[in-house]
Design an enzyme around this catalytic site. Structure first.
Site, short mmCIF file in Angstrom:
data_model
loop_
_atom_site.label_atom_id
_atom_site.label_comp_id
_atom_site.label_asym_id
_atom_site.label_seq_id
_atom_site.Cartn_x
_atom_site.Cartn_y
_atom_site.Cartn_z
N SER A 139 30.62 95.32 62.53
CA SER A 139 29.53 95.75 61.66
C SER A 139 28.22 95.76 62.41
O SER A 139 27.99 94.96 63.33
CB SER A 139 29.41 94.80 60.46
OG SER A 139 28.21 95.03 59.74
N TYR A 152 28.92 87.35 56.20
CA TYR A 152 29.55 88.62 56.56
C TYR A 152 29.36 88.91 58.05
O TYR A 152 30.32 89.25 58.76
CB TYR A 152 28.96 89.75 55.73
CG TYR A 152 29.54 91.11 56.03
CD1 TYR A 152 30.83 91.44 55.65
CD2 TYR A 152 28.77 92.08 56.68
CE1 TYR A 152 31.36 92.69 55.93
CE2 TYR A 152 29.30 93.33 56.95
CZ TYR A 152 30.59 93.63 56.59
OH TYR A 152 31.10 94.88 56.86
N ALA A 153 28.11 88.75 58.52
CA ALA A 153 27.82 89.02 59.93
C ALA A 153 28.62 88.09 60.84
O ALA A 153 29.14 88.50 61.88
CB ALA A 153 26.32 88.88 60.20
N ALA A 154 28.71 86.82 60.44
CA ALA A 154 29.47 85.86 61.25
C ALA A 154 30.94 86.24 61.32
O ALA A 154 31.58 86.17 62.38
CB ALA A 154 29.31 84.46 60.68
N SER A 155 31.50 86.68 60.19
CA SER A 155 32.91 87.06 60.18
C SER A 155 33.14 88.31 61.03
O SER A 155 34.13 88.39 61.77
CB SER A 155 33.40 87.29 58.75
OG SER A 155 32.87 88.47 58.18
N LYS A 156 32.23 89.26 60.95
CA LYS A 156 32.39 90.48 61.75
C LYS A 156 32.10 90.23 63.22
O LYS A 156 32.67 90.90 64.11
CB LYS A 156 31.51 91.59 61.19
CG LYS A 156 31.98 92.13 59.84
CD LYS A 156 33.39 92.71 59.93
CE LYS A 156 33.81 93.42 58.66
NZ LYS A 156 35.13 94.05 58.80
#
Length: 251
Positions: A139, A152-156
């Protein structure tokens, strides 16, 4: 173009958005597709949109369930014989503002976005052919740092790191691994996030700024990049990430 003639493709997240657009794009280019998603209704709609219905098989699966993933991949192998391309499109996106961080929400995003991707790779790679390709979804939020999107950013970001490591691991197998980092894309998932934002008292000034100079992308525009990375046109590209962000990163 018929870049995927006689290519067998396994794709997750095929019921809507980027996953559906990618499924249709590769089917048009001659691929045989085994499509996975949590939504039986969405999968049926995707399958009905494929011009040649013999090109697609579907299965409902939760990609965070290791046994369900193992069974789904086994069925894909039984149906197609082998796998040339794995496309990890499935994912979820929810807000995680720090001042009321819901750890369960953050954990769920890691389970779907990271663990789901890893499970799909673990079960599929042993059945992939030399010269195969894996494309997973990262992302733009990984590169820019968007407020309230820490989970979300950490997961992506984890998907990006996992994919680059896997690219190195699979060099000797001649299997390429790349990621795509979309910015704003008009999909059911992003519309749901926008609706969630609208119900909060969070300061959204950051998101009012003109970031995407070409506007939000359509799913088909991201699908075309995924198709390129999965094809032999990208035969010398591995361990890379392609931003599809309307010029946001050069603001």
């Amino acid at each position: 173009m018929q870049r995927f003639t006689e290519r067998r493709v396994l794709i997750t997240g095929a019921a809507s958005g980027i996953g559906r657009a990618t499924t249709l794009r590769l089917a048009e280019e001659g691929a045989e597709i085994f499509a996975l998603d949590m939504s039986a209704e969405g999968l049926a709609e995707t399958a009905s949109s494929v011009g040649d219905p013999t090109r697609i098989s579907t299965r409902v699966v939760d990609i965070t369930d290791a046994e369900a993933v193992r069974e789904a991949v086994a069925e894909a192998i039984g149906t197609m014989g082998h796998i040339d391309v794995l496309l990890n499109i499935a994912g979820i996106h929810m807000m995680t503002p720090l001042h009321h961080l819901d750890v369960d929400v953050m954990r769920k995003m890691f389970e779907v976005n990271v663990i789901g991707t890893a499970l799909m790779c673990r079960e599929t790679v042993p059945h992939m052919t030399e010269g195969g390709a894996i494309v997973s979804m990262s992302s733009l939020s990984v590169h820019e740092g968007n407020p309230y999107m820490g989970g979300y950013a950490a997961s992506k970001g984890a998907v990006l790191a996992f994919s680059r490591t896997l690219a190195a691991e699979l060099l000797s197998h001649r299997i390429r691994v790349n990621t795509v980092s979309p910015g704003g894309v008009t999909t059911p998932m992003t519309r749901a996030v926008a609706a969630e934002f609208a119900t909060t008292d969070i300061d959204l000034t950051y998101y009012v700024q003109p970031k995407l100079h070409f506007g939000s992308a359509e799913p088909e525009q991201v699908a075309s990049v995924i198709a390129f990375l999965a094809s032999d046109d990208a035969s010398h590209i591995t361990g890379s990430d392609v931003r599809v962000d309307g010029g946001s990163h050069i603001s």
